[in-house]
Design a protein around this motif. Structure first.
Motif, PDB file in Angstrom:
ATOM      1  N   ASN A 148      -5.476   0.383   2.841  1.00  0.00           N
ATOM      2  CA  ASN A 148      -5.234  -0.986   2.417  1.00  0.00           C
ATOM      3  C   ASN A 148      -5.153  -1.935   3.602  1.00  0.00           C
ATOM      4  O   ASN A 148      -5.741  -3.010   3.579  1.00  0.00           O
ATOM      5  N   SER A 206     -11.960  -9.163   0.346  1.00  0.00           N
ATOM      6  CA  SER A 206     -12.105  -9.134  -1.109  1.00  0.00           C
ATOM      7  C   SER A 206     -10.793  -8.932  -1.870  1.00  0.00           C
ATOM      8  O   SER A 206     -10.800  -8.943  -3.095  1.00  0.00           O
ATOM      9  N   TYR A 207      -9.668  -8.763  -1.181  1.00  0.00           N
ATOM     10  CA  TYR A 207      -8.416  -8.502  -1.891  1.00  0.00           C
ATOM     11  C   TYR A 207      -7.244  -9.098  -1.133  1.00  0.00           C
ATOM     12  O   TYR A 207      -7.307  -9.338   0.073  1.00  0.00           O
ATOM     13  N   GLN A 262      -2.379  -6.569  -3.380  1.00  0.00           N
ATOM     14  CA  GLN A 262      -3.271  -5.776  -4.222  1.00  0.00           C
ATOM     15  C   GLN A 262      -3.761  -4.570  -3.436  1.00  0.00           C
ATOM     16  O   GLN A 262      -3.900  -4.633  -2.207  1.00  0.00           O
ATOM     17  N   SER A 279      -6.610  -2.157  -2.072  1.00  0.00           N
ATOM     18  CA  SER A 279      -8.004  -2.406  -1.714  1.00  0.00           C
ATOM     19  C   SER A 279      -8.930  -1.728  -2.718  1.00  0.00           C
ATOM     20  O   SER A 279      -8.549  -0.749  -3.376  1.00  0.00           O
ATOM     21  N   ASP A 324      -5.432  -7.299 -13.508  1.00  0.00           N
ATOM     22  CA  ASP A 324      -5.046  -6.076 -12.814  1.00  0.00           C
ATOM     23  C   ASP A 324      -4.416  -5.047 -13.752  1.00  0.00           C
ATOM     24  O   ASP A 324      -3.782  -4.097 -13.295  1.00  0.00           O
TER      25      ASP A 324
END
Length: 633
Positions: A297, A401-402, A406, A408, A618
């Protein structure tokens, strides 16, 4: 004549690079992330009255310029107005009750120069941090030109800097980009004939990130490694590091780095107020060390996997005569990275604001990029360099992108197929599973679901209610469950975690007949104990099933199913033992007659839901009904 030509060539290179970098602030808005509320407020204080202590007028200006920062500034204001009031955590009182940001003011002091210039030009003054960050990238370009001597190679080196994390942080109103660029430029200057410039840059980097003082131990070592020759004596190797100007340069750099602890001693009575208030040395250990480098992450591997692979490949392809020298440079750089990383492991807020790779991981990777650049002085196949650039570009796209609350995309993919392979540091898992930056709670069980099934759960061994938390009172989880211990008594359960056929009679079933039992047979989430009407279970999917084992001699004639509907659902089709009984509003508690149902020892109730839909971006569950009570009559 030749030095003049060299200077003209460098000026042309820097002009081209400056023009290219100048396009970025015009195309992107600054991102006020990380500790930006501190740096912005301190910059305004320095610009307004020339000192880093914070005043109510500075706060008023900051709130007007940045309404999105109102929350932290509202928390700070009472402490600025009343010396007896408690201060917001990011600020502290110093000598004579003056208020300062906990971070040293080196970065805001440098930002004051572009701030004033932009203000004078009538341009948005808070773009000063973008300008400052890119100014240090320009300094890096100058260092690269000194090392490589050509425009294409200089631009390629700057491009690699952006592809190894610079693209993630150049736009932050925080000093990560300055630290990384100054550290890398300092290493290049120090090892290519300009030790004073290199050491001063390292001193600037250390003002905000003190662990970069390890530069003053490793830069001379790298200088020795790069001058070592096969068959040469050790005296020849260490001679470059013992030159008078090198020793004086190290002293000058240390003097600059010392400004921060000296100010801290004067203002707060300790060398580092952040270390005193926001670090815990007991957190340093193998769990966080592994997380720093390999967490999928925010670990360093997120930003530089292709760089690491290129270093290994580059060492392998060297001729034997130069392999030892490059191995020495790489080993020294790897040890330098380790020394930079270890003190950062003590920080309390491990899952702190980040874009992809954690902020420390970005600038700690710079010695590895230096090792690659040192190796690129020898010719490399263009195809290899293109592959390196393409792979690193993909890493940057993935990292952007995250959000840091959140998981990854890579982590989510592995959780789905092999959850036991990825066991993040507990704070990372807890905060990203909950999608919020918060304190980790030992009384909680944190879960990650895939396709409506809990595939990973984190709990503390001090929590004896983990089964109840996952499956409801009296429940037990089953399936192929693996366990993995992590630090501070935290443990992972790796699923899929499916609750066994527990007797949920005391939770969902109201019956006077002893021996009657209920279980959720499929199409349900876990039991949730929210109290009152919110103790029960959500349906998950188009249909859900309930099985009720009847007590001997008990033949109910009707029943009610009680629940709350999710948005867009108003009724449910009910079938019992294969008999379709019609559509009912279960929120209204309608009685459902069972007189036409073929009785059996077990009642199988099948619910067909009207409009299952996802709970959120999510949350993969398809919700319709929250069932909280079943009654038989």
């Amino acid at each position: 004549m030749r030095p003049a030509i060299v200077r003209q060539g460098a000026a042309r290179v820097l002009l081209v690079l400056a023009l290219l970098l100048a396009l970025l602030p015009t195309a992107f808005r600054p991102q006020h992330y990380g500790d930006a509320n501190e740096y912005i407020l301190t910059t305004l204080a320095l610009a307004n009255h020339g000192t880093p202590d914070l005043r109510v007028a500075d706060l008023a200006m900051a709130r007007e310029m940045l309404p999105e920062m109102a929350a932290p500034y509202d928390l700070l204001e009472p402490g600025l107005r009343d010396p007896a009031a408690e201060l917001y955590a990011a600020y502290t009182r110093g000598r004579d009750d003056t208020v300062y940001a906990v971070h040293f003011f080196g970065y805001p002091l440098l930002a004051t120069i572009p701030y004033k210039a932009l203000q004078w030009l009538g341009l948005p003054p808070l773009k000063c941090f973008q300008i400052l960050n890119l100014a240090f990238v320009l300094v890096l370009g100058a260092a690269l030109h000194r090392a490589f001597g050509s425009l294409p190679r200089t631009l390629a080196g700057v491009g690699l800097f952006f592809l190894c994390g610079g693209a993630l942080y150049w736009n932050w109103s925080s000093p990560e980009c300055v630290t990384a660029a100054a550290l890398l430029a300092g290493l290049l200057y120090f090892t290519h004939g300009a030790p004073v410039r290199g050491a001063l840059l390292a001193g600037i980097a250390a003002l905000q990130n003190p662990t970069t003082v390890f530069f003053f131990a490793f830069a001379p070592l790298l200088l020795c490694c790069m001058h070592a020759r096969q068959g040469g004596s050790w005296r020849d190797a260490v001679a470059p590091a013992l030159q008078r100007r090198v020793v004086l340069a190290i002293g000058a750099g240390i003097a600059v780095a010392a400004l921060a602890p000296l100010f801290n001693l004067w203002a707060f009575g300790v060398p580092n107020i952040i270390a005193k208030r926001f670090t815990t040395p007991e957190l340093i250990g193998l769990t966080r060390l592994h997380s720093f480098f390999f967490d999928l992450n925010q670990g360093m591997i997120i930003a530089v996997p292709a760089l690491v692979a290129a270093l290994a490949a580059g060492l392998w392809r060297r001729e034997r005569a130069v392999r030892a020298r490059h191995a020495g440079v790489l080993a020294a750089c790897a040890l330098f990275v380790l020394c930079l990383a270890v003190p950062a492991l003590s920080i309390n807020n491990w899952n702190s604001g980040a874009t992809g790779v954690m902020r420390y991981g970005f600038w700690c990777a710079m010695p590895l990029l230096f090792a690659l650049l040192a190796g690129l002085r020898d010719p490399w196949p263009r195809a290899c360099l293109a592959l390196l650039a393409a792979a690193q570009a993909l890493c940057m796209v993935h990292a952007l992108s995250y959000h840091y609350t959140q998981f990854s995309p890579l982590t989510r993919a592995l959780f789905a197929v092999a959850p036991g392979l990825v066991n993040p540091e507990p704070e990372i898992f807890a905060e990203r599973a909950e999608h919020k930056d918060d304190y980790i709670d030992m009384s909680r069980v944190y879960t990650y679901t895939h396709d409506g099934v809990v595939v990973k759960a984190l709990y503390n061994t001090a929590n004896t209610g983990v089964h109840d938390a996952l499956c409801g009172p009296g429940g037990r989880f089953g399936g192929e469950v693996g366990t993995a211990a992590t630090y501070r008594d935290w443990r992972y359960l790796n699923g899929p975690l499916r609750c066994k056929s527990a007797d949920l009679s005391g939770v969902l079933l109201e019956s006077v007949h002893q021996g009657t039992a209920l279980r959720l047979a499929g199409g349900w989430g876990r039991i949730e104990t929210g109290g009152g009407n919110w103790t029960g279970a959500w349906s998950d999917g188009a249909t859900s099933a309930i099985e009720i084992t009847l007590a001997a001699g008990h033949r109910p004639t009707s029943m009610t199913l009680h629940g709350q509907y999710f948005d867009g659902n108003r009724r449910t089709r009910v079938a019992v033992n294969g008999k379709d009984l019609g559509t009912f509003d279960l929120a209204a508690g309608q009685a459902i007659a069972l007189t036409d149902v073929a009785m059996a020892p077990t009642l199988t109730i099948t619910l067909t839901h009207e409009a299952p839909r996802k709970a959120g971006a999510d949350d993969a569950r398809a919700l319709s009904l929250f069932l909280n009570k079943v009654r038989l009559f």
